[in-house]
Design a protein around this motif. Sequence first.
Motif, PDB file in Angstrom:
ATOM      1  N   VAL A  13     -10.608   1.377 -28.274  1.00 14.79           N
ATOM      2  CA  VAL A  13     -10.754   2.254 -29.447  1.00 14.79           C
ATOM      3  C   VAL A  13     -10.880   1.413 -30.712  1.00 14.79           C
ATOM      4  O   VAL A  13     -11.756   1.660 -31.552  1.00 14.79           O
ATOM      5  N   GLN A  14     -10.039   0.407 -30.857  1.00 15.58           N
ATOM      6  CA  GLN A  14     -10.109  -0.457 -32.040  1.00 15.58           C
ATOM      7  C   GLN A  14     -11.432  -1.205 -32.117  1.00 15.58           C
ATOM      8  O   GLN A  14     -11.999  -1.374 -33.198  1.00 15.58           O
ATOM      9  N   ALA A  15     -11.949  -1.643 -30.978  1.00  8.86           N
ATOM     10  CA  ALA A  15     -13.240  -2.339 -30.959  1.00  8.86           C
ATOM     11  C   ALA A  15     -14.366  -1.400 -31.390  1.00  8.86           C
ATOM     12  O   ALA A  15     -15.248  -1.788 -32.171  1.00  8.86           O
ATOM     13  N   VAL A  16     -14.336  -0.167 -30.906  1.00 11.06           N
ATOM     14  CA  VAL A  16     -15.360   0.810 -31.299  1.00 11.06           C
ATOM     15  C   VAL A  16     -15.277   1.085 -32.796  1.00 11.06           C
ATOM     16  O   VAL A  16     -16.301   1.113 -33.494  1.00 11.06           O
ATOM     17  N   LEU A  17     -14.068   1.270 -33.321  1.00 15.74           N
ATOM     18  CA  LEU A  17     -13.913   1.535 -34.752  1.00 15.74           C
ATOM     19  C   LEU A  17     -14.369   0.344 -35.589  1.00 15.74           C
ATOM     20  O   LEU A  17     -14.985   0.525 -36.649  1.00 15.74           O
ATOM     21  N   ALA A  18     -14.092  -0.867 -35.127  1.00  8.72           N
ATOM     22  CA  ALA A  18     -14.542  -2.060 -35.856  1.00  8.72           C
ATOM     23  C   ALA A  18     -16.071  -2.123 -35.887  1.00  8.72           C
ATOM     24  O   ALA A  18     -16.665  -2.421 -36.930  1.00  8.72           O
ATOM     25  N   SER A  47     -30.266   1.227 -26.607  1.00  9.03           N
ATOM     26  CA  SER A  47     -29.449   0.133 -27.141  1.00  9.03           C
ATOM     27  C   SER A  47     -29.319   0.123 -28.655  1.00  9.03           C
ATOM     28  O   SER A  47     -28.401  -0.494 -29.193  1.00  9.03           O
ATOM     29  N   GLU A  48     -30.210   0.783 -29.363  1.00  8.41           N
ATOM     30  CA  GLU A  48     -30.112   0.837 -30.831  1.00  8.41           C
ATOM     31  C   GLU A  48     -29.073   1.848 -31.297  1.00  8.41           C
ATOM     32  O   GLU A  48     -28.512   1.708 -32.385  1.00  8.41           O
ATOM     33  N   THR A  49     -28.827   2.885 -30.493  1.00  6.62           N
ATOM     34  CA  THR A  49     -27.933   3.965 -30.932  1.00  6.62           C
ATOM     35  C   THR A  49     -26.647   4.078 -30.118  1.00  6.62           C
ATOM     36  O   THR A  49     -25.705   4.722 -30.561  1.00  6.62           O
ATOM     37  N   HIS A  50     -26.590   3.492 -28.942  1.00  5.07           N
ATOM     38  CA  HIS A  50     -25.409   3.599 -28.090  1.00  5.07           C
ATOM     39  C   HIS A  50     -24.936   2.193 -27.737  1.00  5.07           C
ATOM     40  O   HIS A  50     -25.569   1.494 -26.955  1.00  5.07           O
ATOM     41  N   LEU A  51     -23.808   1.817 -28.339  1.00  5.14           N
ATOM     42  CA  LEU A  51     -23.316   0.448 -28.240  1.00  5.14           C
ATOM     43  C   LEU A  51     -22.121   0.385 -27.286  1.00  5.14           C
ATOM     44  O   LEU A  51     -21.067   0.972 -27.559  1.00  5.14           O
ATOM     45  N   PRO A  52     -22.274  -0.323 -26.161  1.00  6.77           N
ATOM     46  CA  PRO A  52     -21.183  -0.391 -25.191  1.00  6.77           C
ATOM     47  C   PRO A  52     -20.119  -1.399 -25.584  1.00  6.77           C
ATOM     48  O   PRO A  52     -20.392  -2.408 -26.240  1.00  6.77           O
ATOM     49  N   HIS A  53     -18.896  -1.101 -25.180  1.00  5.71           N
ATOM     50  CA  HIS A  53     -17.760  -2.008 -25.337  1.00  5.71           C
ATOM     51  C   HIS A  53     -17.070  -2.048 -23.978  1.00  5.71           C
ATOM     52  O   HIS A  53     -16.886  -1.000 -23.353  1.00  5.71           O
ATOM     53  N   VAL A  54     -16.698  -3.226 -23.519  1.00  4.95           N
ATOM     54  CA  VAL A  54     -16.012  -3.326 -22.233  1.00  4.95           C
ATOM     55  C   VAL A  54     -14.721  -4.113 -22.393  1.00  4.95           C
ATOM     56  O   VAL A  54     -14.602  -4.977 -23.265  1.00  4.95           O
ATOM     57  N   ALA A  55     -13.772  -3.788 -21.534  1.00  3.19           N
ATOM     58  CA  ALA A  55     -12.510  -4.529 -21.442  1.00  3.19           C
ATOM     59  C   ALA A  55     -12.551  -5.310 -20.139  1.00  3.19           C
ATOM     60  O   ALA A  55     -12.875  -4.754 -19.085  1.00  3.19           O
ATOM     61  N   ALA A 111     -20.827   3.182 -40.534  1.00  2.33           N
ATOM     62  CA  ALA A 111     -20.596   4.601 -40.240  1.00  2.33           C
ATOM     63  C   ALA A 111     -19.591   5.178 -41.229  1.00  2.33           C
ATOM     64  O   ALA A 111     -18.619   4.521 -41.603  1.00  2.33           O
ATOM     65  N   GLU A 112     -19.851   6.412 -41.677  1.00  2.20           N
ATOM     66  CA  GLU A 112     -18.943   7.092 -42.602  1.00  2.20           C
ATOM     67  C   GLU A 112     -17.707   7.624 -41.885  1.00  2.20           C
ATOM     68  O   GLU A 112     -16.634   7.725 -42.469  1.00  2.20           O
TER      69      GLU A 112
END
Length: 128
Positions: free
Chosen positions: A80-85, A18-26, A92-93
Motif C-alpha cells: 500500500v505504501q509503495a502504491v501511494l508513493a 503499462s502506461e496506466t496500470h503500474l504493478p508493485h510486487v513484494a 495523482a490528486e
Amino acid sequence: MSEAEFSADAAAWARAHSETHLPHVAVADDTGGAEIVGMAWLALTPRVATTNSLDRWSGDLQSCYVLPEHRGNGVGGALVQAVLATARERGAEHVTVHASPRSVELYVRHGFRSSGRLLWADVAVTER
C-alpha cells in the motif's frame, strides 16, 4: 482457460496497459530463493483539466493480494505504501480503493478514509 494461458494473457494485458496500470510486487527471499509473495496495482486515470491545472490524475489501488502464509507480517502495508508513493510521484490528486471488509483496517492504517462525497454505481446490475 489453463493457468499457462491465463498467465500469458495477463502478461500481454499488463504490457498493453503499462502506461496506466503500474504493478508493485513484494518479494521474499527467506527460502534461499526469491519468491513473489504479494502484488498491488496503481491504475492511473487522467482527469478533466481545470483553470488551475491541465495535467490532473486520479489513482485507484487495485488487486492488492498477499499469499496467505505471508499475511500479518507487514507485506500488505508495504505494498500500500509503495502504491501511494508511486501515486505521489506521478502527481495523482487522490487514490481510491475498493476494499474487502477484511482489508478495510489495513487501508485505514495507511491513510485511507471514508468520504461522504465518493459515490459509485454498479453498472453491471440490471437497470432499476
